[in-house]
Every structure is written in C-alpha cells, then in structure tokens.
Design an enzyme around this catalytic site. Structure first.
Site, short mmCIF file in Angstrom:
data_model
loop_
_atom_site.label_atom_id
_atom_site.label_comp_id
_atom_site.label_asym_id
_atom_site.label_seq_id
_atom_site.Cartn_x
_atom_site.Cartn_y
_atom_site.Cartn_z
N ASP A 23 0.82 -1.29 0.02
CA ASP A 23 -0.12 -0.02 0.05
C ASP A 23 0.84 1.24 -0.06
O ASP A 23 0.35 2.23 0.84
CB ASP A 23 -0.87 0.10 1.23
N GLU A 71 -4.61 -0.66 -1.19
CA GLU A 71 -5.87 -0.85 -0.67
C GLU A 71 -6.99 0.14 -1.52
O GLU A 71 -6.57 1.12 -1.41
CB GLU A 71 -5.66 -0.46 0.72
N LYS A 128 -6.81 -4.68 -3.19
CA LYS A 128 -7.35 -5.55 -2.05
C LYS A 128 -8.39 -4.41 -1.26
O LYS A 128 -8.08 -3.47 -1.00
CB LYS A 128 -6.14 -6.14 -1.05
N CYS A 161 -2.05 -2.60 7.76
CA CYS A 161 -2.11 -3.49 6.44
C CYS A 161 -0.91 -4.51 6.50
O CYS A 161 -1.11 -5.52 6.20
CB CYS A 161 -2.38 -2.80 5.06
C1 C5J Z 1 -3.17 0.57 5.67
C2 C5J Z 1 -4.83 1.74 6.46
N1 C5J Z 1 -2.45 0.37 4.36
N2 C5J Z 1 -4.00 2.11 7.63
N3 C5J Z 1 -4.28 0.92 5.60
O1 C5J Z 1 -2.42 0.46 6.51
O2 C5J Z 1 -6.02 2.14 6.87
#
Ligand code: C5J
Length: 223
Positions: A23, A71, A128, A161
C-alpha cells in the site's frame, strides 16, 4: 542464504522468496488522501521511501519477485462494507471526491503507487478491499504458483495492513520477514510495538531485519 534477523537468523532459499510491498499509495503518503482524511500526519510515512526503493531494487537485482498491493475499492463501493465507510469521523469518506480523485477508489490518482516505487512491467499488483492482502484477492494462489515459502514485507502502515497481512501469511505457513526501516506508521509507538510483538516468543509471527541486513543476504544472489 541466511538473513541476519531478529529474534534469530532466518534461513531462506532465494528461489522461493518474494517481496510484498504493501500500500505505498498516494492515498496514504501524500496530503489530501485517505490517510490525511483520518487526521494523520502523512509526512511521517514519506521518510521510508528511499529505503523501500533500495529494498525493491535489491530484490529485483537478485531475481526475487516483487508484489505490490493497493488498498482500494470498486467505484460502486460494492466491496466496501458500510462498517468500513462509516467508521469514525473523517473529513472525507471512502468514495468521496478529494484532491487526488475519489478517496481509496481503484483507478483514481490517489490509489496509485507513488512514482518513486512504481511497479515495473510484469510485476504483480494486487488491489485489495481489506487490510490483509490475502482477503478477497488471488494472492494465495499467485504465491502457490510461484512456489513461495518466505515473504519479505515492506510498506504501510506497520500495525494495520502490514501486520494484518503478515499474520495472514504466517497462518498460511510462510516465513515472514519485515524490513524495519522500509515500513512506517502514523504512530511511531505502534510501529515499535508491532516490531516487538512480531518477533516475540521465538518469532511467533515472524522476523525483522534492516534493509541493509536483507540486502547483504541477497547481494551474493544477484552477483
Ligand atoms: C493501511 C490503513 N494500508 N492504515 N491502511 O495500513 O488503513
């Protein structure tokens, strides 16, 4: 090869090792995206870009497959549970129009991986809808096809994540190694706690090592 890792050395075969970069998207790292909409200081995450770029380059040179995740959700939000969209009191909710397009929506500028870490042609990119990269994706099948046994992890955020995906991978039988200086959180104490809990109890979730330590294990492979 043996990674000089914590809590102890991790033995791995380069032929069955892959890197997952979680991400590293504009929505988390640049102002105006999802991370900022939740009230976070996104500049903290920018600090890991050079180390993450070095890790990716070292893996590519050693022939280790590099997998990128993003994400994000479908434009009709059919894969975004209302519980996720309605959570908290953000400035902008998932799907709302923001400075980088609709927040956390596939195909929008904010959902793209930052240019410094852009995938090369042929590298696997997984969109995802969840925090974990195995949930509702083909990651498991893809890794099975590669014959992967060991996963190196980088990306953001460490305790959300990255950690979720490491735990999913650990439960699926992968040895998991987190690159300490190629991962970051909006909350430094959460990053530290995550590193500690991953490697506690004899690597109960996995191992951690610096990018330099990982690259020194990989260097002879790419030579
Ligand atoms: C991820 C989040 N990528 N913190 N998403 O960690 O919402």
């Amino acid at each position: 090869m043996i990674f000089d890792a914590r809590p102890f050395g991790l033995s791995a075969d380069p032929a069955t090792t892959a890197l997952i970069v979680i991400d590293m998207q504009r929505d988390f790292i640049e102002p105006g995206g999802f991370g900022a909409s939740l009230g976070n200081d996104v500049s903290l995450l920018q600090a890991i870009i050079p180390a993450t770029a070095r890790l990716i380059a070292g893996c590519r040179a050693a022939g280790i497959p590099v997998i990128h995740t993003r994400e994000c959700h479908q434009p009709d939000l059919s894969d975004c549970p209302p519980a996720k969209r309605d959570r908290g009191n953000p400035d902008l909710r998932i799907g709302d129009p923001g400075p980088m397009g609709r927040i956390l929506i596939a195909g929008e500028p904010g959902a793209q991986i930052i240019p410094e870490l852009a995938p090369t042609p042929g590298e696997k990119v997984i969109d995802k809808p969840g925090k974990g990269a195995f949930y509702a994706t083909d990651l498991g099948e893809y890794l099975a096809g590669l014959g992967t046994k060991t996963l190196i992890f980088a990306g953001v955020t460490t305790e959300v994540c990255v950690q979720t995906t490491m735990r999913e991978a650990n439960d699926r039988g992968f040895d998991c190694l987190l690159a300490e200086d190629a991962t970051e959180s909006y909350f430094p104490r959460f990053k530290q706690a995550t590193l500690d809990m991953i490697r506690a109890q004899g690597a109960i979730v996995g191992w951690t090592a610096s990018v330099d330590e990982i690259l020194s294990a990989l260097a002879p492979v790419g030579a």
